[in-house]
Scaffold this motif. Structure first.
Motif, short mmCIF file in Angstrom:
data_model
loop_
_atom_site.label_atom_id
_atom_site.label_comp_id
_atom_site.label_asym_id
_atom_site.label_seq_id
_atom_site.Cartn_x
_atom_site.Cartn_y
_atom_site.Cartn_z
N THR A 57 0.87 -1.18 0.00
CA THR A 57 0.00 0.00 0.00
C THR A 57 0.92 1.24 0.00
N ASN B 260 1.52 3.46 2.24
CA ASN B 260 2.34 3.58 3.45
C ASN B 260 3.43 2.52 3.49
N LYS C 112 6.55 3.40 1.26
CA LYS C 112 7.54 4.37 1.77
C LYS C 112 8.78 3.63 2.28
N ILE D 25 -3.31 -7.07 5.85
CA ILE D 25 -4.19 -6.30 6.72
C ILE D 25 -5.66 -6.67 6.54
N GLN E 108 -2.42 -7.73 11.37
CA GLN E 108 -1.93 -6.60 12.20
C GLN E 108 -2.31 -6.75 13.69
N PHE E 109 -3.15 -7.74 14.00
CA PHE E 109 -3.61 -7.90 15.39
C PHE E 109 -2.91 -9.05 16.12
N ALA F 267 -1.13 -1.12 15.61
CA ALA F 267 -1.73 -2.17 14.76
C ALA F 267 -1.82 -1.76 13.30
N LYS F 268 -0.79 -1.07 12.84
CA LYS F 268 -0.73 -0.73 11.41
C LYS F 268 0.67 -0.97 10.89
N MET F 269 0.73 -1.43 9.65
CA MET F 269 2.04 -1.53 9.02
C MET F 269 2.27 -0.24 8.25
N PRO F 270 3.50 0.14 7.90
CA PRO F 270 4.75 -0.61 7.99
C PRO F 270 5.42 -0.46 9.35
N GLU G 140 5.49 3.38 12.63
CA GLU G 140 5.15 4.66 11.99
C GLU G 140 6.17 4.95 10.88
N SER G 141 5.64 5.10 9.66
CA SER G 141 6.53 5.24 8.49
C SER G 141 7.51 6.41 8.64
N LEU H 79 -11.33 -4.00 8.63
CA LEU H 79 -10.46 -2.84 8.46
C LEU H 79 -11.10 -1.55 8.93
N GLN I 185 -13.15 -1.14 13.41
CA GLN I 185 -12.40 -1.76 14.51
C GLN I 185 -12.82 -1.26 15.87
N1 LIG Z 1 0.54 6.74 10.20
C1 LIG Z 1 0.84 5.38 9.77
C2 LIG Z 1 -0.23 4.91 8.84
C3 LIG Z 1 -0.09 3.45 8.51
C4 LIG Z 1 -1.36 2.87 7.94
O1 LIG Z 1 -2.42 3.52 7.88
N2 LIG Z 1 -1.29 1.61 7.51
C5 LIG Z 1 -2.46 0.93 7.03
C6 LIG Z 1 -2.28 0.42 5.61
S1 LIG Z 1 -1.93 1.71 4.47
C7 LIG Z 1 -2.76 -0.28 7.90
O2 LIG Z 1 -1.85 -0.95 8.37
N3 LIG Z 1 -4.04 -0.56 8.12
C8 LIG Z 1 -4.48 -1.65 8.90
C9 LIG Z 1 -5.64 -1.28 9.78
O3 LIG Z 1 -6.07 -0.12 9.77
O4 LIG Z 1 -6.13 -2.17 10.49
C10 LIG Z 1 2.20 5.38 9.08
O5 LIG Z 1 2.54 6.39 8.45
O6 LIG Z 1 2.92 4.37 9.19
#
Ligand SMILES: N[C@@H](CCC(=O)N[C@@H](CS)C(=O)NCC(=O)O)C(=O)O
Length: 236
Positions: A9, A11, A14, A33, A38-39, A50-53, A73-74, A224, A227
């Motif tokens: 994706t 993010n 990056k 995801i 992510q959980f 709970a977000k990648m990367p 956090e990217s 997604l 949550q």
């Molecule tokens: N602020 C975070 C945003 C990361 C983000 O939104 N990742 C999304 C995919 S683009 C994700 O992991 N979503 C899974 C979820 O929301 O459960 C960053 O810059 O790393």
């Protein structure tokens, strides 16, 4: 060796782009995801939001835990990698300050607004015109910020840097988001310059074949986008 927790994706790109640019050795660990990867407890211990990367750097030790360094956090990941290598970031104080300004701009403004635009143009039920227009307007406003910044330079900080890598992915996909770059010639030229870099292409292509896997069905969308707090509270 760096473990990259990743899904293809904007993010995720990056970090894959930065690792490719820096020619660092890394292993990709897919975080699907749409399927809820992510959980897992393992991932939450690396990325509490709970977000990648996110990354784990096995060549560096966290002085508090004695374990490999984890970064989520990217923006923090790219800042960490630039610090680690002394590349893709100016070394003087003012250049560092400018790097942080554009890093916070991206992660606090362009990224979230583009993310919401993506949600309302790709996933939300129909008839969300107010929200769509709101985020399209904000997406455009952030493009205008970039257009002005690029009025006297080729890259956000003069030289190509993590500021460009952070901001590029959401501009790359302007068209699929329903936006247009027509009003932003400098941003268009900047996007093209970055897109042509071989490392950028490799970063964007990482796990490309999995891009749309499982992200467009009702079950995954529920996971997604609805949550709330319970998913994470159940974990504690
Ligand atoms: N602020 C975070 C945003 C990361 C983000 O939104 N990742 C999304 C995919 S683009 C994700 O992991 N979503 C899974 C979820 O929301 O459960 C960053 O810059 O790393």
């Amino acid at each position: 060796m760096i473990d990259l927790y990743y899904w293809p994706t904007p993010n995720g790109w990056k970090v894959s782009i930065a690792l490719e640019e820096l020619a660092l050795e890394y292993r990709t660990i897919p975080v699907e995801i749409g399927a809820g990867d992510q959980f897992t407890d393992e991932f939450l211990s690396i990325s509490p939001n709970a977000k990648m990367p996110a990354i784990v750097d096995h060549d560096a030790v966290d002085p508090q835990t004695g374990k490999p360094v984890t970064v989520f956090e990217s923006g923090a990941v790219l800042y960490y990698l630039a610090n680690k290598t002394g590349m893709l970031m100016p070394s003087d104080d003012n250049g560092r300050k400018e790097t942080l300004e554009w890093l916070f701009w991206q992660t606090g403004n362009q990224g979230p607004m583009a993310g919401q635009l993506s949600h309302f143009s790709n996933y939300a039920p129909d008839n969300q015109d107010y929200s769509l227009q709101r985020y399209l307007g904000e997406y455009d406003r952030n493009l205008a910020v970039l257009e002005r910044r690029l009025s006297d330079r080729d890259y956000i900080l003069n030289d190509y840097s993590i500021a460009d890598i952070l901001s590029f992915p959401w501009v790359l996909i302007a068209k699929p988001l329903g936006a247009s770059l027509e009003k932003f010639p400098r941003v268009s030229a900047w996007r093209q310059r970055i897109k042509e870099r071989p490392a950028v292409r490799r970063g964007v292509d990482l796990l490309k074949d999995r891009q749309n896997r499982g992200q467009h069905n009702a079950q995954n969308n529920k996971l997604l986008f609805n949550q709330g707090a319970n998913h994470l509270l159940k974990k504690s």
